[in-house]
Design a protein around this motif. Structure first.
Motif, short mmCIF file in Angstrom:
data_model
loop_
_atom_site.label_atom_id
_atom_site.label_comp_id
_atom_site.label_asym_id
_atom_site.label_seq_id
_atom_site.Cartn_x
_atom_site.Cartn_y
_atom_site.Cartn_z
N LEU A 1 0.83 -1.21 0.00
CA LEU A 1 0.00 0.00 0.00
C LEU A 1 0.86 1.26 0.00
N ASN A 2 2.02 1.22 0.65
CA ASN A 2 2.93 2.37 0.59
C ASN A 2 3.40 2.62 -0.84
N ILE A 3 3.70 1.55 -1.57
CA ILE A 3 4.12 1.69 -2.97
C ILE A 3 2.98 2.27 -3.80
N VAL A 4 1.78 1.77 -3.59
CA VAL A 4 0.61 2.26 -4.33
C VAL A 4 0.37 3.73 -4.01
N VAL A 5 0.45 4.10 -2.75
CA VAL A 5 0.25 5.50 -2.35
C VAL A 5 1.31 6.39 -2.98
N GLY A 6 2.55 5.94 -3.00
CA GLY A 6 3.62 6.72 -3.61
C GLY A 6 3.43 6.93 -5.09
N ILE A 7 3.04 5.89 -5.80
CA ILE A 7 2.88 5.99 -7.26
C ILE A 7 1.62 6.76 -7.62
N VAL A 8 0.51 6.45 -6.97
CA VAL A 8 -0.74 7.17 -7.26
C VAL A 8 -0.62 8.62 -6.80
N GLY A 9 0.06 8.85 -5.68
CA GLY A 9 0.30 10.21 -5.22
C GLY A 9 1.15 10.99 -6.21
N ALA A 10 2.11 10.33 -6.84
CA ALA A 10 2.91 10.98 -7.86
C ALA A 10 2.06 11.34 -9.08
N LEU A 11 1.13 10.46 -9.44
CA LEU A 11 0.22 10.79 -10.53
C LEU A 11 -0.63 12.01 -10.18
N LEU A 12 -1.17 12.01 -8.97
CA LEU A 12 -1.98 13.14 -8.50
C LEU A 12 -1.15 14.41 -8.43
N GLY A 13 0.06 14.30 -7.90
CA GLY A 13 0.95 15.46 -7.83
C GLY A 13 1.32 15.97 -9.21
N GLY A 14 1.52 15.06 -10.15
CA GLY A 14 1.82 15.48 -11.52
C GLY A 14 0.67 16.19 -12.17
N TRP A 15 -0.52 15.79 -11.83
CA TRP A 15 -1.71 16.41 -12.41
C TRP A 15 -2.02 17.75 -11.76
N LEU A 16 -1.89 17.84 -10.43
CA LEU A 16 -2.26 19.05 -9.71
C LEU A 16 -1.10 20.01 -9.46
N LEU A 17 0.05 19.48 -9.04
CA LEU A 17 1.12 20.32 -8.53
C LEU A 17 2.28 20.57 -9.49
N ALA A 18 2.54 19.65 -10.39
CA ALA A 18 3.68 19.80 -11.30
C ALA A 18 3.59 21.07 -12.15
N PRO A 19 2.42 21.46 -12.65
CA PRO A 19 2.37 22.72 -13.40
C PRO A 19 2.70 23.94 -12.54
N LEU A 20 2.37 23.89 -11.25
CA LEU A 20 2.68 25.01 -10.36
C LEU A 20 4.16 25.13 -10.09
N PHE A 21 4.83 23.98 -9.93
CA PHE A 21 6.26 23.98 -9.62
C PHE A 21 7.13 23.92 -10.87
N GLY A 22 6.54 23.62 -12.01
CA GLY A 22 7.30 23.55 -13.25
C GLY A 22 8.27 22.38 -13.32
N THR A 23 7.87 21.26 -12.76
CA THR A 23 8.73 20.07 -12.76
C THR A 23 7.91 18.84 -13.10
N GLY A 24 8.56 17.73 -13.27
CA GLY A 24 7.88 16.47 -13.53
C GLY A 24 7.65 15.71 -12.24
N THR A 25 7.35 14.42 -12.37
CA THR A 25 7.19 13.54 -11.22
C THR A 25 8.00 12.28 -11.45
N ILE A 26 8.00 11.40 -10.46
CA ILE A 26 8.74 10.14 -10.63
C ILE A 26 8.11 9.28 -11.71
N ASN A 27 6.83 9.49 -12.00
CA ASN A 27 6.16 8.71 -13.04
C ASN A 27 6.62 9.11 -14.43
#
Length: 89
Positions: free
Chosen positions: A31-57
């Motif tokens: 579940l930690n792995i799933v949270v990390g990967i799905v969280g990266a997807l969510l972060g890439g969708w919501l936060l990456a444009p704000l910070f101007g960076t990519g994600t681990i995905n």
């Protein structure tokens, strides 16, 4: 090789996010792995444009991408806590 690094980094990010949100006792390694990967997807969708960076995905293993993925995992755990318990921690 990138897949293995992706799994390991996702697991570490999910574990750290679960420590911050105090849900570590409820989660296992998978579940930690799933949270990390799905969280990266969510972060890439919501936060990456704000910070101007990519994600681990996106095979971007920089400090900024780790931060975005970590924040995305925290947001994911907050939403899960809100749905399951009616409140965030």
């Amino acid at each position: 090789m990138n897949f293995i690094i992706w799994i390991v980094v996702g697991g570490i990010i999910g574990w750290l996010a679960s420590l911050v949100m105090k849900t570590d006792a409820e989660q296992g390694m998978i579940l930690n792995i799933v949270v990390g990967i799905v969280g990266a997807l969510l972060g890439g969708w919501l936060l990456a444009p704000l910070f101007g960076t990519g994600t681990i995905n996106q095979n971007d293993f920089s400090l900024g991408s780790m931060l975005v993925s970590f924040l995305g995992a925290i947001v994911l755990l907050m939403v899960v806590n809100l749905v399951r318990r009616g409140r965030t921690r």
